[in-house]
Design a protein around this motif. Structure first.
Motif, PDB file in Angstrom:
ATOM      1  N   GLN A  51     -13.229  67.009  47.508  1.00  0.00           N
ATOM      2  CA  GLN A  51     -14.053  66.998  46.308  1.00  0.00           C
ATOM      3  C   GLN A  51     -14.214  68.401  45.714  1.00  0.00           C
ATOM      4  OE1 GLN A  51     -18.082  65.689  46.977  1.00  0.00           O
ATOM      5  NE2 GLN A  51     -18.383  65.116  44.844  1.00  0.00           N
ATOM      6  N   SER A  52     -14.536  69.376  46.566  1.00  0.00           N
ATOM      7  CA  SER A  52     -14.783  70.722  46.052  1.00  0.00           C
ATOM      8  C   SER A  52     -13.507  71.367  45.511  1.00  0.00           C
ATOM      9  CB  SER A  52     -15.392  71.591  47.156  1.00  0.00           C
ATOM     10  OG  SER A  52     -14.524  71.663  48.273  1.00  0.00           O
TER      11      SER A  52
ATOM     12  N   LYS B 101     -12.396  69.606  42.286  1.00  0.00           N
ATOM     13  CA  LYS B 101     -13.261  69.976  41.163  1.00  0.00           C
ATOM     14  C   LYS B 101     -12.914  71.359  40.639  1.00  0.00           C
ATOM     15  CE  LYS B 101     -18.138  70.162  39.849  1.00  0.00           C
ATOM     16  NZ  LYS B 101     -19.545  70.043  40.318  1.00  0.00           N
ATOM     17  N   ALA B 102     -12.604  72.279  41.572  1.00  0.00           N
ATOM     18  CA  ALA B 102     -12.216  73.623  41.148  1.00  0.00           C
ATOM     19  C   ALA B 102     -10.917  73.587  40.355  1.00  0.00           C
ATOM     20  CB  ALA B 102     -12.068  74.527  42.365  1.00  0.00           C
TER      21      ALA B 102
ATOM     22  N   ARG C  25      -9.805  70.985  38.631  1.00  0.00           N
ATOM     23  CA  ARG C  25     -10.061  70.301  37.356  1.00  0.00           C
ATOM     24  C   ARG C  25     -10.709  71.244  36.348  1.00  0.00           C
ATOM     25  NH1 ARG C  25     -14.998  66.356  37.021  1.00  0.00           N
ATOM     26  NH2 ARG C  25     -15.900  68.463  36.971  1.00  0.00           N
ATOM     27  N   ASP C  26     -11.666  72.066  36.816  1.00  0.00           N
ATOM     28  CA  ASP C  26     -12.384  72.976  35.913  1.00  0.00           C
ATOM     29  C   ASP C  26     -11.566  74.217  35.560  1.00  0.00           C
ATOM     30  OD1 ASP C  26     -14.444  71.185  36.068  1.00  0.00           O
ATOM     31  OD2 ASP C  26     -15.565  72.322  37.577  1.00  0.00           O
ATOM     32  N   ASP C  27     -10.349  74.277  36.082  1.00  0.00           N
ATOM     33  CA  ASP C  27      -9.433  75.380  35.763  1.00  0.00           C
ATOM     34  C   ASP C  27     -10.047  76.741  36.134  1.00  0.00           C
ATOM     35  OD1 ASP C  27      -7.017  76.361  34.963  1.00  0.00           O
ATOM     36  OD2 ASP C  27      -7.537  76.487  32.829  1.00  0.00           O
ATOM     37  N   ARG C  28     -10.706  76.749  37.324  1.00  0.00           N
ATOM     38  CA  ARG C  28     -11.309  78.000  37.785  1.00  0.00           C
ATOM     39  C   ARG C  28     -10.467  78.679  38.858  1.00  0.00           C
ATOM     40  NH1 ARG C  28     -17.252  76.502  39.571  1.00  0.00           N
ATOM     41  NH2 ARG C  28     -16.073  74.798  40.532  1.00  0.00           N
TER      42      ARG C  28
ATOM     43  N   ARG D 107      -3.183  77.991  42.937  1.00  0.00           N
ATOM     44  CA  ARG D 107      -3.192  76.538  42.755  1.00  0.00           C
ATOM     45  C   ARG D 107      -2.414  75.819  43.872  1.00  0.00           C
ATOM     46  NH1 ARG D 107      -4.624  73.978  38.127  1.00  0.00           N
ATOM     47  NH2 ARG D 107      -5.536  75.280  36.487  1.00  0.00           N
TER      48      ARG D 107
END
Length: 364
Positions: free
Chosen positions: A163-164, A167-168, A170-173, A179
């Motif tokens: 999940q974490s 999410k990272a 997805r948020d392009d952080r 990657r």
């Protein structure tokens, strides 16, 4: 030619003897039997007195004997009821009350024995078996609770990682160069979760007899060599001295399930052995059994870890916790037991570990 059959007191009393060797005392004690016999003797004596007293008047004698017979029947019924209540009724009521407590979820219910002392009657044996059953149910309930707690914890960890990291991403952080590493972590966590769920399901099916082993006769040495060669990449990566010295002996087991055992033991040996160490697989025949040993020169285990190594989710070396889920050895133990064998571990801290499996040799 006719066979002469001899009769003995033991043969005559055999139908009245219990098949359970634990039964060493009768349901009704000799003291109660003697008391009942004494009461019957008194009743017979009283009947003789009545006959002597009313012998001159036959109609009156018949009426008195009839009333006396009714009295004797009621008295004997009362005696039988009292004996049954003390020897059977009360213990059965205690068992029934305890059974209702167990049905309500109270596994601390225990029933006191009907008689004290070393000797046991059939009722004492029944109570002893009931208490043993309740203790086993309590242990199973505790294991079930621990199992659910451990499964929840083990599932939550990889899910949180997935999940974490997802999410990272997805948020392009995440930097472009990171990657690939993030995706590898997600894939590894998903694979670990899939493996754990698969092992849980397989272990559950084995314990609930939903997977029925299909034994076949095959060469154990060939299977061991094949399983070992499947890990060649891993042992070469760690530069291990890998030794395979197995006997060509036939066993009758479920080959696919036994592969689970060997793969788990070999994988653990490689995992816990430092680079440049040694792992060996040996098998030796001793009579009607063959012993397979998987040894390593890894970190070893203390006595407590050895004792609990086959418990579900138990991992003595937490430094390798991310590489497993503590179900492999529990699954291996169940498979070996279903095959009619046994598995155990020998180890000491800093001296490596040895896991031994004994299986019956196939009869020719």
């Amino acid at each position: 030619m006719t066979t002469r059959r001899t009769w003995s007191w033991r043969r005559l009393t055999r139908p009245f003897r219990s098949e359970d060797p634990r039964v060493t005392a009768p349901m009704v004690s000799w003291r109660i039997i003697l008391i009942v016999l004494a009461i019957m003797a008194v009743l017979v004596a009283a009947q003789s007195v009545i006959v002597d007293a009313f012998l001159h008047d036959i109609p009156l004698l018949v009426m008195v004997l009839t009333c006396y017979l009714v009295f004797v029947c009621l008295l004997l019924a009362g005696i039988i009821w009292l004996v049954w209540r003390e020897t059977t009724g009360k213990p059965l009521r205690r068992i029934a009350r305890a059974a209702r407590r167990v049905a309500a979820g109270d596994f601390s219910a225990q029933v006191a024995r009907a008689h004290d002392g070393p000797k046991m009657s059939e009722m004492d044996v029944l109570i002893e078996d009931f208490n043993t059953m309740v203790r086993e149910l309590a242990g199973n309930e505790m294991l079930k609770s621990d199992f659910i707690s451990n499964v929840s914890h083990e599932i939550k960890t990889p899910i949180s990682v997935i999940q974490s990291y997802a999410k990272a991403l997805r948020d392009d952080r995440v930097p472009a160069e990171e990657r690939a590493r993030y995706l590898d972590v997600v894939i590894e966590a998903a694979a670990r979760l899939s493996t754990m769920v698969g092992n849980v399901l397989k272990l559950s099916k084995l314990e609930n007899q939903q997977i029925f082993p299909e034994p076949e006769t095959y060469q154990l040495g060939e299977q061991l060599r094949s399983c070992a060669l499947a890990f060649m990449g891993r042992w070469e990566e760690k530069d291990l001295d890998f030794v395979i010295d197995v006997a060509d002996v036939a066993v009758r087991c479920d080959a696919s399930l036994m592969e689970v055992v060997w793969n788990n033991l070999i994988s653990n040996a490689i995992k816990y052995t430092d680079p440049g160490g040694r792992v060996s697989i040996t098998s030796r025949c001793a009579g009607d059994v063959v012993r397979v040993s998987v040894t390593d020169t890894g970190c070893g285990m203390d006595a407590e870890t050895c004792r609990r190594a086959f418990e579900r989710f138990y991992q003595g070396d937490t430094s390798h916790a991310s590489e497993g889920n503590g179900l492999g050895l529990a699954l291996a133990k169940k498979v070996v037991e279903l095959a009619g064998g046994r598995i155990w571990a020998e180890s000491a801290p800093g001296e490596g570990s040895a896991f031994h499996v004994e299986l019956p040799v196939a009869r020719s």
